[in-house]
Design an enzyme around this catalytic site. Structure first.
Site, PDB file in Angstrom:
ATOM      1  N   ARG A 149     -32.447  19.886 -14.819  1.00  0.00           N
ATOM      2  CA  ARG A 149     -32.510  18.421 -14.826  1.00  0.00           C
ATOM      3  C   ARG A 149     -33.981  18.017 -14.837  1.00  0.00           C
ATOM      4  NH1 ARG A 149     -29.824  13.580 -11.481  1.00  0.00           N
ATOM      5  NH2 ARG A 149     -28.189  14.156 -12.931  1.00  0.00           N
ATOM      6  N   HIS A 179     -27.284  13.413 -21.365  1.00  0.00           N
ATOM      7  CA  HIS A 179     -26.641  13.819 -20.101  1.00  0.00           C
ATOM      8  C   HIS A 179     -25.255  14.390 -20.427  1.00  0.00           C
ATOM      9  CE1 HIS A 179     -25.945  14.232 -15.967  1.00  0.00           C
ATOM     10  NE2 HIS A 179     -25.865  12.981 -15.563  1.00  0.00           N
ATOM     11  N   GLN A 214     -22.337  15.089 -17.780  1.00  0.00           N
ATOM     12  CA  GLN A 214     -21.712  13.861 -17.265  1.00  0.00           C
ATOM     13  C   GLN A 214     -20.533  13.450 -18.140  1.00  0.00           C
ATOM     14  OE1 GLN A 214     -22.553  11.733 -14.538  1.00  0.00           O
ATOM     15  NE2 GLN A 214     -20.599  10.831 -15.120  1.00  0.00           N
ATOM     16  N   ASP A 217     -24.055   1.862 -16.508  1.00  0.00           N
ATOM     17  CA  ASP A 217     -25.016   2.765 -15.855  1.00  0.00           C
ATOM     18  C   ASP A 217     -26.139   1.881 -15.318  1.00  0.00           C
ATOM     19  OD1 ASP A 217     -26.547   4.950 -15.064  1.00  0.00           O
ATOM     20  OD2 ASP A 217     -27.097   5.574 -17.084  1.00  0.00           O
ATOM     21  N   CYS A 255     -21.433   6.454 -14.040  1.00  0.00           N
ATOM     22  CA  CYS A 255     -21.848   7.837 -13.733  1.00  0.00           C
ATOM     23  C   CYS A 255     -22.365   7.962 -12.298  1.00  0.00           C
ATOM     24  CB  CYS A 255     -22.901   8.290 -14.734  1.00  0.00           C
ATOM     25  SG  CYS A 255     -24.352   7.232 -14.786  1.00  0.00           S
ATOM     26  N   ARG A 262     -17.285  15.843 -11.903  1.00  0.00           N
ATOM     27  CA  ARG A 262     -18.549  16.524 -12.264  1.00  0.00           C
ATOM     28  C   ARG A 262     -18.484  17.989 -11.835  1.00  0.00           C
ATOM     29  NH1 ARG A 262     -23.189  14.216 -12.951  1.00  0.00           N
ATOM     30  NH2 ARG A 262     -23.538  16.177 -14.006  1.00  0.00           N
TER      31      ARG A 262
HETATM   32  N1   CP Z   1     -24.257  11.033 -12.329  1.00  0.00           N
HETATM   33  C1   CP Z   1     -25.231  11.861 -11.923  1.00  0.00           C
HETATM   34  O1   CP Z   1     -25.803  12.644 -12.702  1.00  0.00           O
HETATM   35  O2   CP Z   1     -25.534  11.743 -10.613  1.00  0.00           O
HETATM   36  P1   CP Z   1     -26.736  12.439  -9.843  1.00  0.00           P
HETATM   37  O3   CP Z   1     -28.009  11.796 -10.337  1.00  0.00           O
HETATM   38  O4   CP Z   1     -26.484  12.173  -8.402  1.00  0.00           O
HETATM   39  O5   CP Z   1     -26.736  13.908 -10.174  1.00  0.00           O
HETATM   40  N1  NVA Z   2     -29.368   6.861 -16.716  1.00  0.00           N
HETATM   41  C1  NVA Z   2     -29.460   7.326 -15.348  1.00  0.00           C
HETATM   42  C2  NVA Z   2     -28.390   8.309 -15.059  1.00  0.00           C
HETATM   43  C3  NVA Z   2     -28.362   8.816 -13.662  1.00  0.00           C
HETATM   44  C4  NVA Z   2     -27.288   9.827 -13.435  1.00  0.00           C
HETATM   45  C5  NVA Z   2     -30.822   7.928 -15.089  1.00  0.00           C
HETATM   46  O1  NVA Z   2     -31.313   8.665 -15.948  1.00  0.00           O
HETATM   47  O2  NVA Z   2     -31.414   7.627 -14.057  1.00  0.00           O
END
Ligand code: CP
Ligand code: NVA
Length: 334
Positions: free
Chosen positions: A111, A138, A141, A234, A277, A316
């Site tokens: 990540r 992502h 997700q 989101d 998400c 997830r």
């Molecule tokens: N939806 C998601 O990716 O959540 P986190 O940022 O908590 O991993």
């Molecule tokens: N679009 C958001 C998703 C978080 C899971 C971000 O990148 O912060």
């Protein structure tokens, strides 16, 4: 019996385009079976002696914990590595880090910021690499999102999903192609300033038309959500984009998911769910300032019976487990 597919063994997931439509649906079916297996109290050996590195440059609640628990459930283990734990991209190139971690671990979940980093890890690690969110995509997700839709409606084909908000973020980009692959009609309700990359739109439109569905970008949210079965939003400011907060709040206020928008679907009393998400700014506790209240979704919608956000969050874990099992299961335990 798990429906395990040999063609996914050893495979990475860096973007939705890495999966054929059928492979994506097979992964969702495997996740459904793994969820039932866990609900039945089975903690097996599908990932016996498998070890994964979890490299996190950005913070995470769902992805990090799903990735850790999914492997432990089936007899493996995970090492959580933040930027300050390893030399990645500072004293050591991504390419070298990939070659080292690939000698030690059976898989790597990343990540972070740059899609190029996860692409480079996958190119040189020699083990499967999964994208747990970059600035651009992502994909893990979206497997959970589609699984949640399938669980709720018993089908994916022909469902209409309206995404409302920042139309060009990582979630929106991956969701657009995921829906097209699944035969879900996709409408992205976003201001012109936040339209998705036309190259990604064309890719999704081509896949959607092959599957008999549509991909639309619409500026008027009330028009866009008409007939929707899934309302999805989101955060308005993604991780790493904090400097854009003011302009985003200004642009996206008219795109809040509230009861007026729910009514505009025309499905308020029928086949409709809300997905996000997470994490979500839906109340005073999480809002940016005490005065700002809810941002992308109101409490009323977030807490409504048709909100499936916690099923989605749980999924997830099952979908990440499906990725692990498909890519590196101990074949003797299947
Ligand atoms: N939806 C998601 O990716 O959540 P986190 O940022 O908590 O991993
Ligand atoms: N679009 C958001 C998703 C978080 C899971 C971000 O990148 O912060």
């Amino acid at each position: 019996m798990l429906n395990w597919k040999p063609e996914l063994y050893g495979r990475s997931l860096l973007r939705m385009a890495d999966l054929t439509d059928v492979e994506m649906l097979d992964l969702i079916d495997l996740a459904v079976a793994l969820k039932a297996r866990r609900r039945a109290g089975i903690r097996g050996d599908l990932l016996r002696r498998r070890q994964v590195a979890l490299i996190f440059e950005k913070s995470s609640t769902r992805t990090r914990n799903s990735a850790s628990v999914a492997i432990r459930d089936e007899g493996g283990s995970a090492e959580y590595l933040t930027k300050s734990d390893i030399h990645l991209g500072a004293k050591e190139s991504v390419k070298d880090t990939a070659r080292v971690l690939g000698r030690i671990f059976d898989g790597i979940l990343f990540r972070g910021f740059s899609q190029a980093t996860v692409d480079t890890l996958a190119r040189y690690a020699g083990v499967p690499v999964w994208n747990g969110l970059t600035d651009e995509f992502h994909p893990t997700q979206i497997l959970a999102d589609l699984m949640t839709i399938q669980e709720t409606f018993g089908r994916l084909k022909g469902i209409k999903l309206a995404y409302v908000g920042d139309g060009r973020n990582n979630v929106a980009n991956s969701l657009m192609l995921g829906c097209a692959k699944a035969g879900v009609h996709y409408v992205n309700c976003t201001p012109p300033e936040l339209s998705p990359d036309p190259v990604l739109v064309k890719e999704a439109v081509d896949v959607a038309s092959r599957n008999g569905v549509t991909v639309e970008i619409v500026n008027d949210p009330k028009r866009g959500v008409a007939g929707a079965n899934v309302l999805y939003t989101d955060v308005w400011v993604s991780m790493g984009e904090e400097s854009k907060k003011e302009s985003r709040l200004r642009l996206l206020r008219p795109y809040q998911v509230n009861m007026d928008l729910v009514k505009a679907t025309g499905n308020a009393n029928g086949e409709l769910i809300f997905l996000h998400c997470l994490p979500a700014f839906h109340d005073h506790e999480t809002a940016v300032t005490a005065e700002s209240g809810a941002l992308e979704v109101t409490d009323e919608v977030f807490e409504a019976p048709f909100s499936k956000v916690f099923d989605e969050a749980e999924n997830r874990m099952h979908t990440i487990k499906a990725l692990y099992v498909s890519a590196m299961a101990d074949l003797s335990a299947l």
